[in-house]
Design a protein around this motif. Structure first.
Motif, PDB file in Angstrom:
ATOM      1  N   ILE A 120      -4.016  -8.531   7.613  1.00 57.62           N
ATOM      2  CA  ILE A 120      -4.456  -9.887   7.282  1.00 57.62           C
ATOM      3  C   ILE A 120      -3.322 -10.706   6.670  1.00 57.62           C
ATOM      4  N   GLY A 121      -2.087 -10.231   6.805  1.00 53.20           N
ATOM      5  CA  GLY A 121      -0.938 -11.023   6.393  1.00 53.20           C
ATOM      6  C   GLY A 121      -0.403 -10.781   5.005  1.00 53.20           C
ATOM      7  N   VAL A 122      -0.829  -9.711   4.340  1.00 52.13           N
ATOM      8  CA  VAL A 122      -0.258  -9.382   3.027  1.00 52.13           C
ATOM      9  C   VAL A 122       1.145  -8.817   3.235  1.00 52.13           C
ATOM     10  N   LEU A 123       2.123  -9.405   2.579  1.00 49.96           N
ATOM     11  CA  LEU A 123       3.514  -8.978   2.762  1.00 49.96           C
ATOM     12  C   LEU A 123       3.819  -7.813   1.834  1.00 49.96           C
ATOM     13  N   GLU A 124       3.172  -6.665   2.107  1.00 52.87           N
ATOM     14  CA  GLU A 124       3.453  -5.459   1.318  1.00 52.87           C
ATOM     15  C   GLU A 124       4.623  -4.716   1.955  1.00 52.87           C
ATOM     16  N   LEU A 125       4.819  -3.464   1.574  1.00 54.59           N
ATOM     17  CA  LEU A 125       6.019  -2.735   1.964  1.00 54.59           C
ATOM     18  C   LEU A 125       6.165  -2.613   3.481  1.00 54.59           C
ATOM     19  N   THR A 126       5.105  -2.195   4.158  1.00 50.68           N
ATOM     20  CA  THR A 126       5.191  -2.008   5.603  1.00 50.68           C
ATOM     21  C   THR A 126       5.403  -3.335   6.316  1.00 50.68           C
ATOM     22  N   ALA A 127       4.702  -4.374   5.880  1.00 47.94           N
ATOM     23  CA  ALA A 127       4.885  -5.693   6.489  1.00 47.94           C
ATOM     24  C   ALA A 127       6.295  -6.218   6.256  1.00 47.94           C
ATOM     25  N   LEU A 137      -6.191 -10.948  -2.465  1.00 45.10           N
ATOM     26  CA  LEU A 137      -7.462 -10.767  -3.162  1.00 45.10           C
ATOM     27  C   LEU A 137      -8.469 -10.017  -2.297  1.00 45.10           C
ATOM     28  N   MET A 138      -8.615 -10.419  -1.050  1.00 44.72           N
ATOM     29  CA  MET A 138      -9.576  -9.777  -0.168  1.00 44.72           C
ATOM     30  C   MET A 138      -9.180  -8.333   0.138  1.00 44.72           C
ATOM     31  N   ALA A 139      -7.891  -8.087   0.309  1.00 44.28           N
ATOM     32  CA  ALA A 139      -7.434  -6.712   0.530  1.00 44.28           C
ATOM     33  C   ALA A 139      -7.703  -5.852  -0.685  1.00 44.28           C
ATOM     34  N   MET A 140      -7.478  -6.409  -1.875  1.00 49.40           N
ATOM     35  CA  MET A 140      -7.732  -5.675  -3.115  1.00 49.40           C
ATOM     36  C   MET A 140      -9.208  -5.312  -3.252  1.00 49.40           C
ATOM     37  N   ILE A 141     -10.087  -6.268  -2.938  1.00 54.13           N
ATOM     38  CA  ILE A 141     -11.524  -6.008  -3.035  1.00 54.13           C
ATOM     39  C   ILE A 141     -11.934  -4.923  -2.043  1.00 54.13           C
ATOM     40  N   ALA A 142     -11.478  -5.038  -0.806  1.00 54.22           N
ATOM     41  CA  ALA A 142     -11.858  -4.070   0.220  1.00 54.22           C
ATOM     42  C   ALA A 142     -11.373  -2.662  -0.121  1.00 54.22           C
ATOM     43  N   ILE A 143     -10.106  -2.540  -0.485  1.00 53.95           N
ATOM     44  CA  ILE A 143      -9.547  -1.224  -0.812  1.00 53.95           C
ATOM     45  C   ILE A 143     -10.207  -0.663  -2.069  1.00 53.95           C
ATOM     46  N   GLY A 144     -10.423  -1.523  -3.061  1.00 55.19           N
ATOM     47  CA  GLY A 144     -11.038  -1.066  -4.301  1.00 55.19           C
ATOM     48  C   GLY A 144     -12.466  -0.590  -4.111  1.00 55.19           C
ATOM     49  N   LEU A 145     -13.251  -1.299  -3.304  1.00 50.75           N
ATOM     50  CA  LEU A 145     -14.642  -0.898  -3.092  1.00 50.75           C
ATOM     51  C   LEU A 145     -14.741   0.402  -2.292  1.00 50.75           C
ATOM     52  N   VAL A 146     -13.870   0.553  -1.312  1.00 51.24           N
ATOM     53  CA  VAL A 146     -13.855   1.826  -0.573  1.00 51.24           C
ATOM     54  C   VAL A 146     -13.458   2.965  -1.508  1.00 51.24           C
ATOM     55  N   GLY A 147     -12.434   2.728  -2.319  1.00 48.47           N
ATOM     56  CA  GLY A 147     -12.013   3.752  -3.272  1.00 48.47           C
ATOM     57  C   GLY A 147     -13.100   4.093  -4.271  1.00 48.47           C
ATOM     58  N   HIS A 155     -19.246   2.817   2.818  1.00 47.09           N
ATOM     59  CA  HIS A 155     -17.816   2.673   2.557  1.00 47.09           C
ATOM     60  C   HIS A 155     -16.998   3.882   3.007  1.00 47.09           C
ATOM     61  N   ARG A 156     -17.617   5.040   3.119  1.00 45.28           N
ATOM     62  CA  ARG A 156     -16.883   6.223   3.537  1.00 45.28           C
ATOM     63  C   ARG A 156     -16.857   6.409   5.049  1.00 45.28           C
ATOM     64  N   ASN A 157     -17.739   5.739   5.773  1.00 44.05           N
ATOM     65  CA  ASN A 157     -17.849   5.978   7.207  1.00 44.05           C
ATOM     66  C   ASN A 157     -17.400   4.805   8.074  1.00 44.05           C
ATOM     67  N   VAL A 158     -16.864   3.778   7.444  1.00 43.00           N
ATOM     68  CA  VAL A 158     -16.283   2.651   8.172  1.00 43.00           C
ATOM     69  C   VAL A 158     -14.783   2.649   7.894  1.00 43.00           C
ATOM     70  N   PRO A 159     -13.939   2.503   8.920  1.00 45.95           N
ATOM     71  CA  PRO A 159     -12.483   2.529   8.696  1.00 45.95           C
ATOM     72  C   PRO A 159     -12.037   1.477   7.678  1.00 45.95           C
ATOM     73  N   MET A 160     -11.030   1.829   6.919  1.00 47.20           N
ATOM     74  CA  MET A 160     -10.525   0.928   5.878  1.00 47.20           C
ATOM     75  C   MET A 160     -10.107  -0.418   6.441  1.00 47.20           C
ATOM     76  N   VAL A 161      -9.422  -0.418   7.575  1.00 49.61           N
ATOM     77  CA  VAL A 161      -8.942  -1.680   8.142  1.00 49.61           C
ATOM     78  C   VAL A 161     -10.110  -2.586   8.526  1.00 49.61           C
ATOM     79  N   VAL A 162     -11.245  -2.001   8.929  1.00 49.85           N
ATOM     80  CA  VAL A 162     -12.436  -2.800   9.252  1.00 49.85           C
ATOM     81  C   VAL A 162     -12.982  -3.445   7.987  1.00 49.85           C
ATOM     82  N   HIS A 163     -12.989  -2.710   6.886  1.00 54.91           N
ATOM     83  CA  HIS A 163     -13.426  -3.289   5.609  1.00 54.91           C
ATOM     84  C   HIS A 163     -12.540  -4.471   5.225  1.00 54.91           C
ATOM     85  N   ILE A 164     -11.235  -4.318   5.401  1.00 62.42           N
ATOM     86  CA  ILE A 164     -10.304  -5.401   5.051  1.00 62.42           C
ATOM     87  C   ILE A 164     -10.547  -6.629   5.915  1.00 62.42           C
TER      88      ILE A 164
END
Length: 241
Positions: free
Chosen positions: A179-186, A102-112, A66-75
Motif C-alpha cells: 500500500i506504499g509504505v516506504l519500509e525496508l523492502t520498499a 497507520l492502516m498497515a500498523m492497525i492491520a499488522i497489530g490486529l493480526v498479531g 485474523h489467523r486464517n486470512v493472509p496478512m497482505v489481505v488484511h492490509i
C-alpha cells in the motif's frame, strides 16, 4: 556476460540514507504494531477468562478471522476497504497524515493480537487456579486480579512464543509495501530501480532482516533467562521450607 558485483554502490550516501530511512520505518511500524497487538491481545485474553459464553464466541471468531486470512489481505482490506467506509473528512485527514503507515500498523497489530491472545491464554492455563481464588479472597476484583496477578505471570511464561511473534511481525512489515509504505523492502526496490543492482541490494536487505531478527531472539533469550532465574530464586526457598 559476466555480472559485475559491486556492493559499494549500495552504500553511496543517497542510496544508503534511503535504506536507513526504510529500516527506521520498519522499526517504527514493528514497535507500534507490537504495542497495539499486546494491548488488544491482553484485552482478548481477559474477555475469554470471564467465562462469558458470548465473549468466548466473539474472541474465538476474532482469532479465527485474523489467523486464517493472509496478512497482505488484511492490509489491503484496511487501506482500501475500511478507508472507503469512513466519512470524506476523516478520509482526507488520514491521507494527509500518512494513512498508509497507520492502516498497515492497525492491520499488522490486529493480526498479531490474535496470536498473542492465544499465547497468553495458553500461559494462563499453566497458572494454578488457586492464585485467582486467593486474590479474590483478599478482596481484589476481576480486573485487578487479572492486571496484578494473572497477566504478569502469563507474560513471563509466554516469553518464548511472544518473542517468536515479535520476529514474525517484524518480518511481516515488509508486506506494507503493497500500500506504499516506504519500509525496508520498499526502499530496496527503489534503490534497485535507480542502480539496477538487484543482487547487491537484496543481499543487504537480507542481512538487515537476519541480523535484527537474531537480535530480537537474543534479547528474548536474555529476558527469558532472567525471569527463569527469578522463578528459581523464589521457588527454591519455598521447596526448602
Amino acid at each position: 556476460m559476466q555480472y559485475n558485483f559491486d556492493l559499494g554502490v549500495i552504500f553511496q550516501e543517497q542510496y544508503f540514507s534511503l535504506l536507513v530511512s526504510g529500516f527506521s520505518t520498519t522499526i517504527m511500524l514493528t514497535l507500534t504494531s507490537l504495542l497495539l497487538a499486546f494491548l488488544v491481545g491482553s484485552l482478548l485474553t481477559g474477555l475469554r477468562l470471564t467465562g462469558c459464553r458470548s465473549a468466548d464466541v466473539f474472541v474465538a471468531l476474532y482469532v479465527a478471522f485474523h489467523r486464517n486470512v493472509p496478512m497482505v489481505v488484511h492490509i489491503l482490506f484496511w487501506y482500501f476497504g475500511v478507508a472507503a467506509l469512513l466519512p470524506a473528512t476523516m478520509t482526507d485527514w488520514l491521507y494527509s497524515h500518512n494513512a498508509e503507515f497507520l492502516m498497515a500498523m492497525i492491520a499488522i497489530g490486529l493480526v498479531g493480537s490474535a496470536y498473542i491472545s492465544e499465547d497468553l491464554r495458553s500461559a494462563v492455563r499453566s497458572i494454578p487456579a488457586g492464585q485467582t481464588e486467593a486474590a479474590r479472597a483478599l478482596g481484589l476484583n476481576y480486573v485487578r486480579t487479572l492486571r496484578r496477578i494473572i497477566l504478569p505471570q502469563a507474560f513471563r511464561i509466554a516469553i518464548p512464543p511472544l518473542v517468536n511473534q515479535t520476529v514474525l511481525m517484524f518480518k511481516n512489515t515488509s508486506l506494507a509495501m503493497a500500500i506504499g509504505v516506504l519500509e525496508l523492502t520498499a526502499a530496496g526496490r527503489e534503490i534497485e530501480n535507480y542502480t539496477f543492482k538487484t543482487f547487491e541490494i537484496y543481499v543487504v536487505i537480507t542481512a538487515f532482516y537476519l541480523v535484527f531478527s537474531l537480535f530480537i531472539m537474543w534479547g528474548g533469550g536474555v529476558l527469558a533467562s532472567r525471569y527463569a532465574a527469578v522463578v528459581r530464586d523464589y521457588v527454591a526457598p519455598v521447596k526448602a521450607g
